[in-house]
Scaffold this active site. Structure first.
Site, short mmCIF file in Angstrom:
data_model
loop_
_atom_site.label_atom_id
_atom_site.label_comp_id
_atom_site.label_asym_id
_atom_site.label_seq_id
_atom_site.Cartn_x
_atom_site.Cartn_y
_atom_site.Cartn_z
N ASN A 111 1.97 -2.07 -4.90
CA ASN A 111 2.25 -0.78 -5.51
C ASN A 111 1.89 0.41 -4.63
OD1 ASN A 111 3.23 -1.72 -8.09
ND2 ASN A 111 1.14 -2.35 -8.52
N LYS A 112 1.36 0.15 -3.45
CA LYS A 112 0.96 1.23 -2.56
C LYS A 112 2.13 1.72 -1.71
CE LYS A 112 -3.38 1.20 -3.82
NZ LYS A 112 -3.35 0.18 -4.88
#
Length: 392
Positions: A185-186
């Site tokens: 999710n980064k």
């Protein structure tokens, strides 16, 4: 927002190279690997970018926090002050070391408040862990002052802000240790991975040994013939992830440039509405992963959110964020006011975070993707205008 948005042939080629050489493990097999160490290259490049003396790649951001705590010598019963507005991994890392999480309040930037932090310092405080959240930095000058005044190490949880800066310096490089995350999710991802930074040779040596079963790493000895410093764990990164990490760092400026351009466009488009963006300590160094506005009251934030959603664009109030606000973590609340390795834990009941709750209840948020077409950006602008009309 996810780093896979910018995946392409470069990642395929990097992974293919590792597979074709059949060299997955980051350590050992020195004769067969022809001098190619992708994780080490990843670490060296990250250290160069950050300005830190040492970088250690590990399995994920949570592991990075645990390794950092172990590196500075955290012991059972020690207290670590951190923010209630974070991902639960911050607190889990402290608990994994059998230490006691102590939650301060946040300031108007939604980062850990240095004034609140100083009030919580006791003779058992062994670290302060500010968290840089949703693109923006904590007040690192003040935390540096507190660390120096009380002789307490500062660990930066910079897992959410890879590539962000504070007064020209890279977040993650400002404390005794700092951490980055590269999870799915980064903004930049290697699947799962993290990095710990430090300028201390002693801290780095402890972290390096601890993250790999206590091995004292040396290219003069093959795997298994190395010395041991003691016990450790297995938080190693693989060569596949190291290869992906090298590509990710090459794309850092590109990804951040797109995010910052989108956020700037949105803020400029709504600057005439009277809506107030969240203040930050790092200005242009914000990674621009989120657009956050501060409303005058919780009631006006509710009106803003409802109108924005009705206008067709997702918008949330951060106080309701069960993922990032400790008020909602039942597992933590159960742990409160218990004997923990000779130390009485504080209460983690929701009312102990009332100040943070009041601020977060006024904060409305839009998440940004790296790649956004004009229609997606215009949808946010339209929603902000609708929300502002309803709330102000």
């Amino acid at each position: 927002m996810a780093g896979t948005e910018i995946f392409g042939k470069e990642e395929l080629e990097a992974v293919q190279d590792v597979i074709e050489r059949k060299m997955i493990h980051r350590y050992g097999s020195h004769g067969a690997r022809r001098g190619i160490y992708r994780v080490e290259e990843f670490e060296n490049r990250a250290a160069e970018i950050s300005g830190a003396r040492h970088a250690l790649a590990v399995a994920n951001g949570t592991a990075a926090l645990i390794v950092a705590l172990k590196g500075i010598g955290i012991q059972p019963g020690d207290e670590v002050i951190t923010s209630p507005f974070t991902f639960i991994a911050t607190v889990e890392a402290i608990v994994a070391c059998n230490a006691v999480p102590v939650l301060g309040e946040i300031d108007g930037t939604l980062s850990l408040d240095p004034v609140s932090t100083e009030r919580l310092i006791t003779e058992r405080t062994r670290a302060i862990m500010p968290v840089h959240m949703f693109g923006a930095a904590a007040d690192m000058d003040r935390f540096a002052e507190l660390g120096k005044k009380y002789g307490i190490p500062i660990i930066e949880d910079a897992c959410e802000v890879v590539g962000g800066t504070y007064k020209g310096r890279m977040l993650g490089s400002l404390g005794t240790c700092g951490t980055w995350s590269f999870d799915p999710n980064k903004t930049l991802t290697v699947g799962e991975g993290g990095i710990v930074f430090t300028d201390s040779e002693e801290v780095y040596s402890r972290m390096d040994c601890y993250h790999d079963h206590g091995h004292i790493h040396s290219k003069e000895h093959d795997r298994g013939a190395e010395g041991k410093s003691g016990l450790g764990v297995n938080y190693r990164l693989s060569e596949l992830q190291g290869a992906l990490g090298l590509v990710a760092l090459q794309k850092m400026d590109y990804a951040l440039g797109l995010l910052r351009s989108t956020k700037k466009r949105i803020l400029q488009a709504v600057s005439d509405t009277g809506i107030v963006p969240r203040p930050t300590h790092n200005g242009e160094g914000d990674t621009a992963s989120h657009v956050i506005f501060m409303l005058p009251s919780a009631e006006s934030a509710l009106k803003f959110r409802d109108a924005a959603v009705s206008a067709g664009c997702g918008c949330s109030i951060i106080a309701d964020n069960t993922w990032h606000f400790a008020k909602h973590w039942k597992a933590l609340e159960v742990m409160g006011e218990k004997d923990w390795f000779g130390t009485r834990t504080p209460s983690y009941a929701p009312e102990t975070m009332a100040g943070s709750d009041r601020l977060l209840a006024r904060a409305v948020m839009f998440g940004l993707s790296i790649i956004m077409d004009d229609s997606a950006v215009e949808a946010i602008i339209h929603a902000v205008r609708a929300g502002t009309k309803a709330a102000l």
